[in-house]
Scaffold this motif. Sequence first.
Motif, PDB file in Angstrom:
ATOM      1  N   UNK A 147     -25.230  -8.155  16.662  1.00  0.00           N
ATOM      2  CA  UNK A 147     -26.315  -7.533  17.420  1.00  0.00           C
ATOM      3  C   UNK A 147     -25.883  -6.141  17.853  1.00  0.00           C
ATOM      4  N   UNK A 148     -26.867  -5.255  17.967  1.00  0.00           N
ATOM      5  CA  UNK A 148     -26.649  -3.898  18.476  1.00  0.00           C
ATOM      6  C   UNK A 148     -27.596  -3.706  19.650  1.00  0.00           C
ATOM      7  N   UNK A 149     -27.017  -3.517  20.829  1.00  0.00           N
ATOM      8  CA  UNK A 149     -27.817  -3.402  22.059  1.00  0.00           C
ATOM      9  C   UNK A 149     -28.784  -4.572  22.209  1.00  0.00           C
ATOM     10  N   UNK A 150     -28.299  -5.763  21.825  1.00  0.00           N
ATOM     11  CA  UNK A 150     -29.086  -6.974  21.979  1.00  0.00           C
ATOM     12  C   UNK A 150     -30.024  -7.299  20.838  1.00  0.00           C
ATOM     13  N   UNK A 204     -25.608   3.233   9.106  1.00  0.00           N
ATOM     14  CA  UNK A 204     -27.073   3.303   9.173  1.00  0.00           C
ATOM     15  C   UNK A 204     -27.641   2.048   9.833  1.00  0.00           C
ATOM     16  N   UNK A 205     -27.118   0.892   9.469  1.00  0.00           N
ATOM     17  CA  UNK A 205     -27.636  -0.358  10.020  1.00  0.00           C
ATOM     18  C   UNK A 205     -27.274  -0.535  11.492  1.00  0.00           C
ATOM     19  N   UNK A 206     -26.160   0.045  11.912  1.00  0.00           N
ATOM     20  CA  UNK A 206     -25.755  -0.050  13.316  1.00  0.00           C
ATOM     21  C   UNK A 206     -26.550   0.888  14.209  1.00  0.00           C
ATOM     22  N   UNK A 207     -27.339   1.760  13.612  1.00  0.00           N
ATOM     23  CA  UNK A 207     -28.240   2.629  14.367  1.00  0.00           C
ATOM     24  C   UNK A 207     -27.525   3.465  15.414  1.00  0.00           C
ATOM     25  N   UNK A 208     -27.911   3.334  16.704  1.00  0.00           N
ATOM     26  CA  UNK A 208     -27.320   4.157  17.760  1.00  0.00           C
ATOM     27  C   UNK A 208     -25.821   3.936  17.942  1.00  0.00           C
ATOM     28  N   UNK A 209     -25.314   2.803  17.446  1.00  0.00           N
ATOM     29  CA  UNK A 209     -23.872   2.532  17.555  1.00  0.00           C
ATOM     30  C   UNK A 209     -23.115   2.928  16.284  1.00  0.00           C
ATOM     31  N   UNK A 210     -23.822   3.469  15.293  1.00  0.00           N
ATOM     32  CA  UNK A 210     -23.184   3.901  14.059  1.00  0.00           C
ATOM     33  C   UNK A 210     -22.019   4.863  14.257  1.00  0.00           C
TER      34      UNK A 210
END
Length: 227
Positions: A147-150, A204-210
Amino acid sequence: MDIYLVEDDENIRELVLYTLRASGYTAKGFSEAAPFWQQIKQQLPALVLLDIMLPGEDGLSILKKLRTGENTKTLPVMMLTAKSAEYDKVLGLDTGADDYLAKPFGMMEMVSRVKALLRRTAQTQPAARANLVAGGIVLNPQKHAVTVNGQAVELTLKEFELLKTMLQNVGVVHTRGQLLSQIWGYEFEGESRTVDVHVRSLRQKLGPCGPLVETVRGVGYRIGEQR
């Protein structure tokens, strides 16, 4: 190692935070439930110190939610209780608290109890089963879930193994050759582009946590230390 303290008494909160930091821990304090829950979504701590008497949502309610949350049900929690509140101690332990500390308490006793609880939970939670966390990223090895940010993120098998390998050694640089050998099972320098392609897709898939997946020029990749 992060420790979160939820305590509405500012004097107690600041003294406990100062003592924990002086003892080598990264400690964050919260006066009520709302900012605590916001931080939990971003990053899980190693341990929570939780006062029972809080404005709004009280400590026992917070504890119940922690114990029913998928990512927080095994999170070590030490309750802070009034010395005379024996009922609260019993109720807290029955609800799932790992330990309690009666007020008023000495700072050295608090640190000693924190160390003991961390040792105890480390022995009962094998590394292979513990969630791997960095920033807003939470990886559950048992459920093969991220999960990324939930929010759930779907990764391929290689992307998952790549992320897990780096999360197991936050701050450590992994060369492309090491990653190829560990995850793909072969060594061939010319194939290092395989790693680069997967890292790009993973970011890319981790978005803001990339951006947590850092490139170390001329060497390889790592999950960066938290700032």
